[in-house]
Design an enzyme around this catalytic site. Structure first.
Site, PDB file in Angstrom:
ATOM      1  N   ASN A 124       0.834  -1.202   0.147  1.00 38.08           N
ATOM      2  CA  ASN A 124      -0.099   0.058   0.031  1.00 38.08           C
ATOM      3  C   ASN A 124       0.826   1.219  -0.002  1.00 38.08           C
ATOM      4  O   ASN A 124       0.541   2.079  -0.521  1.00 38.08           O
ATOM      5  CB  ASN A 124      -0.871  -0.014   1.237  1.00 38.08           C
ATOM      6  CG  ASN A 124      -2.024  -1.008   0.929  1.00 38.08           C
ATOM      7  OD1 ASN A 124      -2.026  -1.701   0.117  1.00 38.08           O
ATOM      8  ND2 ASN A 124      -2.824  -0.959   2.231  1.00 38.08           N
ATOM      9  N   LYS A 176      15.319 -16.181 -30.878  1.00 39.72           N
ATOM     10  CA  LYS A 176      14.541 -15.132 -31.380  1.00 39.72           C
ATOM     11  C   LYS A 176      14.118 -15.702 -32.751  1.00 39.72           C
ATOM     12  O   LYS A 176      14.734 -16.432 -33.289  1.00 39.72           O
ATOM     13  CB  LYS A 176      15.312 -14.004 -31.343  1.00 39.72           C
ATOM     14  CG  LYS A 176      15.936 -13.526 -30.020  1.00 39.72           C
ATOM     15  CD  LYS A 176      14.615 -12.783 -29.150  1.00 39.72           C
ATOM     16  CE  LYS A 176      15.333 -12.409 -27.843  1.00 39.72           C
ATOM     17  NZ  LYS A 176      14.381 -11.558 -27.176  1.00 39.72           N
ATOM     18  N   LYS A 178      11.098 -13.723 -30.573  1.00 42.03           N
ATOM     19  CA  LYS A 178      10.732 -13.853 -29.327  1.00 42.03           C
ATOM     20  C   LYS A 178       9.371 -14.843 -29.370  1.00 42.03           C
ATOM     21  O   LYS A 178       9.444 -15.821 -28.322  1.00 42.03           O
ATOM     22  CB  LYS A 178      10.407 -12.474 -28.574  1.00 42.03           C
ATOM     23  CG  LYS A 178       9.914 -12.463 -27.165  1.00 42.03           C
ATOM     24  CD  LYS A 178       9.565 -11.102 -26.672  1.00 42.03           C
ATOM     25  CE  LYS A 178      11.031 -10.424 -26.359  1.00 42.03           C
ATOM     26  NZ  LYS A 178      10.824  -9.423 -25.327  1.00 42.03           N
ATOM     27  N   LYS A 202      17.420 -20.432 -23.258  1.00 42.61           N
ATOM     28  CA  LYS A 202      16.188 -20.352 -22.386  1.00 42.61           C
ATOM     29  C   LYS A 202      15.017 -20.003 -23.433  1.00 42.61           C
ATOM     30  O   LYS A 202      15.091 -19.143 -24.560  1.00 42.61           O
ATOM     31  CB  LYS A 202      16.312 -19.056 -21.578  1.00 42.61           C
ATOM     32  CG  LYS A 202      16.648 -17.873 -22.185  1.00 42.61           C
ATOM     33  CD  LYS A 202      16.823 -16.637 -20.902  1.00 42.61           C
ATOM     34  CE  LYS A 202      15.480 -16.030 -20.720  1.00 42.61           C
ATOM     35  NZ  LYS A 202      14.716 -15.138 -21.450  1.00 42.61           N
ATOM     36  N   ASN A 203      14.063 -20.104 -23.134  1.00 42.68           N
ATOM     37  CA  ASN A 203      12.710 -19.590 -23.648  1.00 42.68           C
ATOM     38  C   ASN A 203      12.698 -18.264 -23.395  1.00 42.68           C
ATOM     39  O   ASN A 203      13.226 -17.635 -22.273  1.00 42.68           O
ATOM     40  CB  ASN A 203      11.148 -20.327 -22.967  1.00 42.68           C
ATOM     41  CG  ASN A 203      10.860 -21.809 -23.440  1.00 42.68           C
ATOM     42  OD1 ASN A 203      10.385 -22.481 -22.828  1.00 42.68           O
ATOM     43  ND2 ASN A 203      11.449 -22.230 -24.682  1.00 42.68           N
ATOM     44  N   ASP A 204      12.069 -17.455 -24.314  1.00 49.36           N
ATOM     45  CA  ASP A 204      11.807 -15.904 -23.906  1.00 49.36           C
ATOM     46  C   ASP A 204      10.613 -15.786 -23.247  1.00 49.36           C
ATOM     47  O   ASP A 204       9.923 -16.846 -22.964  1.00 49.36           O
ATOM     48  CB  ASP A 204      11.703 -15.361 -25.156  1.00 49.36           C
ATOM     49  CG  ASP A 204      12.460 -13.856 -25.314  1.00 49.36           C
ATOM     50  OD1 ASP A 204      12.619 -13.544 -26.078  1.00 49.36           O
ATOM     51  OD2 ASP A 204      12.661 -13.440 -24.281  1.00 49.36           O
ATOM     52  N   GLU A 205      10.604 -14.755 -22.471  1.00 55.09           N
ATOM     53  CA  GLU A 205       9.806 -14.707 -21.178  1.00 55.09           C
ATOM     54  C   GLU A 205       8.258 -14.810 -21.639  1.00 55.09           C
ATOM     55  O   GLU A 205       7.625 -15.242 -20.758  1.00 55.09           O
ATOM     56  CB  GLU A 205      10.124 -13.288 -20.467  1.00 55.09           C
ATOM     57  CG  GLU A 205       9.371 -11.927 -21.201  1.00 55.09           C
ATOM     58  CD  GLU A 205      10.590 -11.607 -22.254  1.00 55.09           C
ATOM     59  OE1 GLU A 205      11.611 -11.937 -22.263  1.00 55.09           O
ATOM     60  OE2 GLU A 205      10.315 -10.599 -22.957  1.00 55.09           O
ATOM     61  N   HIS A 297      13.031 -15.096 -14.337  1.00 60.59           N
ATOM     62  CA  HIS A 297      12.941 -13.678 -15.229  1.00 60.59           C
ATOM     63  C   HIS A 297      12.013 -12.622 -14.610  1.00 60.59           C
ATOM     64  O   HIS A 297      11.037 -12.747 -14.279  1.00 60.59           O
ATOM     65  CB  HIS A 297      12.382 -14.080 -16.680  1.00 60.59           C
ATOM     66  CG  HIS A 297      12.748 -13.185 -17.975  1.00 60.59           C
ATOM     67  ND1 HIS A 297      12.108 -11.824 -17.854  1.00 60.59           N
ATOM     68  CD2 HIS A 297      13.447 -13.032 -18.832  1.00 60.59           C
ATOM     69  CE1 HIS A 297      12.530 -11.148 -19.001  1.00 60.59           C
ATOM     70  NE2 HIS A 297      13.439 -11.775 -19.453  1.00 60.59           N
ATOM     71  N   ARG A 298      12.664 -11.310 -14.892  1.00 61.77           N
ATOM     72  CA  ARG A 298      12.126 -10.375 -14.103  1.00 61.77           C
ATOM     73  C   ARG A 298      10.989  -9.333 -14.922  1.00 61.77           C
ATOM     74  O   ARG A 298      11.254  -7.984 -14.448  1.00 61.77           O
ATOM     75  CB  ARG A 298      13.308  -9.406 -13.305  1.00 61.77           C
ATOM     76  CG  ARG A 298      14.409  -8.905 -14.368  1.00 61.77           C
ATOM     77  CD  ARG A 298      15.377  -8.100 -13.556  1.00 61.77           C
ATOM     78  NE  ARG A 298      16.232  -7.547 -14.669  1.00 61.77           N
ATOM     79  CZ  ARG A 298      17.081  -6.785 -14.382  1.00 61.77           C
ATOM     80  NH1 ARG A 298      17.403  -6.195 -13.176  1.00 61.77           N
ATOM     81  NH2 ARG A 298      17.769  -6.092 -15.392  1.00 61.77           N
ATOM     82  N   HIS A 331      17.925 -12.428 -13.515  1.00 62.30           N
ATOM     83  CA  HIS A 331      18.428 -11.262 -14.382  1.00 62.30           C
ATOM     84  C   HIS A 331      18.881 -10.126 -13.432  1.00 62.30           C
ATOM     85  O   HIS A 331      18.008  -9.540 -12.672  1.00 62.30           O
ATOM     86  CB  HIS A 331      17.386 -10.991 -15.451  1.00 62.30           C
ATOM     87  CG  HIS A 331      17.212 -12.140 -16.383  1.00 62.30           C
ATOM     88  ND1 HIS A 331      17.458 -12.139 -17.880  1.00 62.30           N
ATOM     89  CD2 HIS A 331      16.883 -13.133 -16.286  1.00 62.30           C
ATOM     90  CE1 HIS A 331      17.195 -13.112 -18.436  1.00 62.30           C
ATOM     91  NE2 HIS A 331      16.861 -14.114 -17.654  1.00 62.30           N
ATOM     92  N   LYS A 339      21.112  -3.322 -23.965  1.00 66.10           N
ATOM     93  CA  LYS A 339      19.986  -2.525 -24.515  1.00 66.10           C
ATOM     94  C   LYS A 339      19.026  -1.780 -23.326  1.00 66.10           C
ATOM     95  O   LYS A 339      18.263  -1.067 -23.636  1.00 66.10           O
ATOM     96  CB  LYS A 339      19.201  -3.383 -25.541  1.00 66.10           C
ATOM     97  CG  LYS A 339      18.340  -4.102 -24.940  1.00 66.10           C
ATOM     98  CD  LYS A 339      17.491  -4.797 -26.000  1.00 66.10           C
ATOM     99  CE  LYS A 339      16.468  -6.130 -25.263  1.00 66.10           C
ATOM    100  NZ  LYS A 339      15.873  -6.949 -26.261  1.00 66.10           N
ATOM    101  N   SER A 408      21.914 -10.273 -19.516  1.00 67.29           N
ATOM    102  CA  SER A 408      21.052 -10.323 -20.948  1.00 67.29           C
ATOM    103  C   SER A 408      20.307  -9.063 -21.237  1.00 67.29           C
ATOM    104  O   SER A 408      20.625  -8.174 -20.484  1.00 67.29           O
ATOM    105  CB  SER A 408      19.851 -11.289 -20.730  1.00 67.29           C
ATOM    106  OG  SER A 408      19.127 -11.542 -21.634  1.00 67.29           O
TER     107      SER A 408
HETATM  108  C1  CAP Z   1      17.092 -10.202 -24.233  1.00 71.73           C
HETATM  109  C2  CAP Z   1      15.603 -10.634 -23.659  1.00 71.73           C
HETATM  110  C3  CAP Z   1      15.571 -10.428 -22.088  1.00 71.73           C
HETATM  111  C4  CAP Z   1      16.172  -9.154 -21.742  1.00 71.73           C
HETATM  112  C5  CAP Z   1      15.227  -8.811 -20.385  1.00 71.73           C
HETATM  113  C6  CAP Z   1      14.652  -9.597 -24.428  1.00 71.73           C
HETATM  114  O1  CAP Z   1      17.169 -10.497 -25.587  1.00 71.73           O
HETATM  115  O2  CAP Z   1      15.152 -11.916 -24.025  1.00 71.73           O
HETATM  116  O3  CAP Z   1      14.244 -10.877 -21.766  1.00 71.73           O
HETATM  117  O4  CAP Z   1      17.468  -9.422 -21.472  1.00 71.73           O
HETATM  118  O5  CAP Z   1      15.957  -7.776 -19.746  1.00 71.73           O
HETATM  119  O6  CAP Z   1      13.681 -10.145 -24.440  1.00 71.73           O
HETATM  120  O7  CAP Z   1      15.168  -8.539 -24.420  1.00 71.73           O
HETATM  121  P1  CAP Z   1      18.229  -9.999 -26.376  1.00 71.73           P
HETATM  122  P2  CAP Z   1      16.590  -8.128 -18.244  1.00 71.73           P
HETATM  123  O8  CAP Z   1      19.327 -10.533 -25.914  1.00 71.73           O
HETATM  124  O9  CAP Z   1      17.819 -10.131 -27.908  1.00 71.73           O
HETATM  125  O10 CAP Z   1      18.301  -8.580 -26.020  1.00 71.73           O
HETATM  126  O11 CAP Z   1      17.551  -9.362 -18.542  1.00 71.73           O
HETATM  127  O12 CAP Z   1      17.370  -6.657 -18.072  1.00 71.73           O
HETATM  128  O13 CAP Z   1      15.877  -8.577 -17.313  1.00 71.73           O
HETATM  129 MG    MG Z   2      13.360 -11.788 -23.315  1.00 76.29          MG
HETATM  130 MG    MG Z   3      19.387  -6.465 -19.173  1.00 82.43          MG
HETATM  131 MG    MG Z   4      20.960 -10.400 -24.907  1.00 85.72          MG
END
Ligand code: CAP
Ligand code: MG
Ligand code: MG
Ligand code: MG
Length: 492
Positions: A124, A176, A178, A202-205, A297-298, A331, A339, A408
């Site tokens: 809160n 990728k 993604k 890894k799978n992507d998020e 993954h955050r 992460h 980036k 990452s």
């Molecule tokens: C990286 C990534 C990760 C990011 C998340 C993306 O891909 O898969 O999810 O790193 O950020 O979707 O951007 P790229 P963090 O390598 O192609 O950038 O790790 O800072 O939480």
């Molecule tokens: Mg990702």
């Molecule tokens: Mg990062």
């Molecule tokens: Mg990367």
């Protein structure tokens, strides 16, 4: 315990401000708190700016009330015991708008529940009208409290042992695009990365059970791809499967599907979108699958952690709670090298705090366990031994195993050494998505370029020199050095 030292502001200012507190606010402050670090309290430091019409002390007490036992008025129903559970403002730095608050950790749900703590300290209060800015910058856990929480079980050291990879980062990728590949197309890209020499995919998020990439088929084909790659390279490989789901049953179904797909123990990890799926999911995986790498993954952490956000919490706070919850890795950002937004002050401090046994935070030095103080040699071994959890398995030691920084976001082979230099070490997993699959010659070449960049680092050779005899690295340098990490729209 020595009295809390008043910072920068003469005592008189505090006393002037103390006089402005109403009885309700007075119940949530103790500027002479004896023994903030006596083991009873979890300590927090917030950056806080009061809204107009309130002074810092009034606002700080309101935050302490709302984030512990209180509300906006003194209630007739409080008892002598309930008052003992009040959080207490115990220090301020008015110049820097900093407030220290001590939380009796008996407030928290027994049984090692992380979401309960966060519901108090960044619940809160983030929506209170009494503050215009409120950001939790650092947190300190007393050893007696730490013992109540799981901490990681399967760690980076176990993954290193499985892969046979030491003295260098674990080299990984995210597949990728993604999203949008079919299960077999997805698996083919995994195969390409692994035969190119990569360790970890890894799978992507957002990967889940999309109709064009059914989960069961993705698992099946990844297993086949991994078997082929292991056979061809003679090297072990790891895949981190995103098991985030709509509900508990589905998440467990996905975990069991992976477990029963014939993967060797150690060759798979469970990825969880810890913020959007929630801390309960993180802790469920840690408790149900103690022998699996739990990959936090955050996604969406930026809403809380970005420097531009005056309301939220720091990368350090998120990362420390992930370690306490038992994530094997989280992460922690690329410290501005990649980036995503982030800085060495933020990302590297977080990475070190989840890796080390004793680490300096923004405001607190955190030790992740208790060592018999008399045993000086042991303390020396623990501090020097990065695999310190091996020592901590002895029942005479109590401590939290390491949690692995996962690096990452916009990285590519040319940025590996720059990040290692900022990090000051190689104890992490790096996952390069575009940094691998955008390589002009495709994924296998992208993987080879990453491996070559790592070899160059280990041999202490500049990558430009090493590239003279390693063509995939030369092509990566040619491509990525021109493009940097900004998201460029490819010219038509
Ligand atoms: C990286 C990534 C990760 C990011 C998340 C993306 O891909 O898969 O999810 O790193 O950020 O979707 O951007 P790229 P963090 O390598 O192609 O950038 O790790 O800072 O939480
Ligand atoms: Mg990702
Ligand atoms: Mg990062
Ligand atoms: Mg990367």
């Amino acid at each position: 315990m020595k009295k809390s030292v008043k910072k920068t502001v003469p005592k008189s200012n505090y006393h002037a401000l103390l006089k402005t507190l109403n009885p309700h606010q007075q119940a949530y402050i103790s500027l002479d708190l004896e023994g903030a670090k006596n083991g009873e309290y979890m300590l927090c430091v917030f950056h806080m700016v009061p809204r107009k019409g309130l002074n810092s002390l009034q606002a700080a007490c309101e935050v302490a009330a709302e984030s512990s036992t209180g509300t906006n008025f003194l209630v007739k129903t409080e008892t002598p015991f309930s008052k003992k559970m009040n959080a207490l403002v115990y220090k301020l730095d008015l110049q820097k708008s900093l407030v220290w608050i001590a939380y009796p950790w008996r407030l928290f749900d027994r049984g090692g529940n992380i979401q309960n703590i966060l519901t108090y300290i960044v619940g809160n209060v983030l929506g209170m009208k009494e503050v215009s800015e409120l950001k939790l910058l650092d947190v300190w856990f007393p050893p007696t409290m730490i013992e109540q929480y799981d901490g990681p079980n399967y760690t980076l050291d176990d993954m290193r042992k499985y892969l046979g990879v030491y003295k260098r980062p674990i080299l990984g990728t995210i597949i990728k695009p993604k999203m949008g590949l079919t299960s077999s197309e997805y698996a083919e890209v995994c195969y390409d990365f692994w035969v190119g020499g990569g360790d970890f995919v890894k799978n992507d998020e957002p990967q889940a059970n999309q109709d064009f990439c059914p989960y069961d088929k993705m698992v099946k084909y990844v297993k086949e791809a991994m078997d082929r790659a292991v056979k061809e390279t003679g090297k072990k490989k790891v895949h981190s499967f995103n098991v985030s789901a709509s509900d508990y049953e589905t998440m467990i179904q996905r975990c069991e599907m992976i477990k029963n797909a014939g993967f060797e123990k150690g060759s798979y990890a469970f990825l969880i979108d810890g913020i959007t799926a929630g801390w309960m999911a993180v802790q469920t995986l840690r408790r149900k699958y103690p022998d699996v790498f739990i990959h936090f993954h955050r996604a969406s952490h930026g809403a809380y952690t970005r420097k531009e956000n005056p309301i939220g919490f720091s990368v350090l706070v998120l990362s420390k709670f992930a370690r306490l919850a038992g994530a094997s890795g989280i992460h922690t950002g690329t410290a501005g090298v990649g980036k995503m937004a982030g800085s060495p002050e933020e990302d590297i401090i977080a990475a070190k705090n989840i890796l080390q046994f004793v680490a300096k935070g923004h405001f607190f030095d955190q030790s992740w366990g208790r060592i018999p103080g008399r045993d000086k040699d042991a303390i020396k071994i623990v501090h020097e031994d990065h695999a310190h959890h091996v020592i901590l398995e002895h029942d005479s030691w109590r401590g939290v195993k390491k949690c692995c920084p996962i690096i990452s976001g916009g990285l590519n082979p040319t940025l590996l050494k720059p990040f290692i230099d900022v990090m000051g070490g190689v104890d992490f997993i790096t996952t390069m998505g575009a940094g691998c699959h955008a390589h002009p010659k495709g994924t296998q070449a992208g993987a080879r370029a990453l491996v070559q960049a790592c070899e160059a680092y280990q041999k202490k050779i500049d990558i430009h020199k090493y590239a003279k005899t390693h063509k995939e690295l030369a092509e990566a340098i040619e491509f990525f050095e021109k493009k940097g990490t900004e998201r460029k729209v490819e010219s038509a």
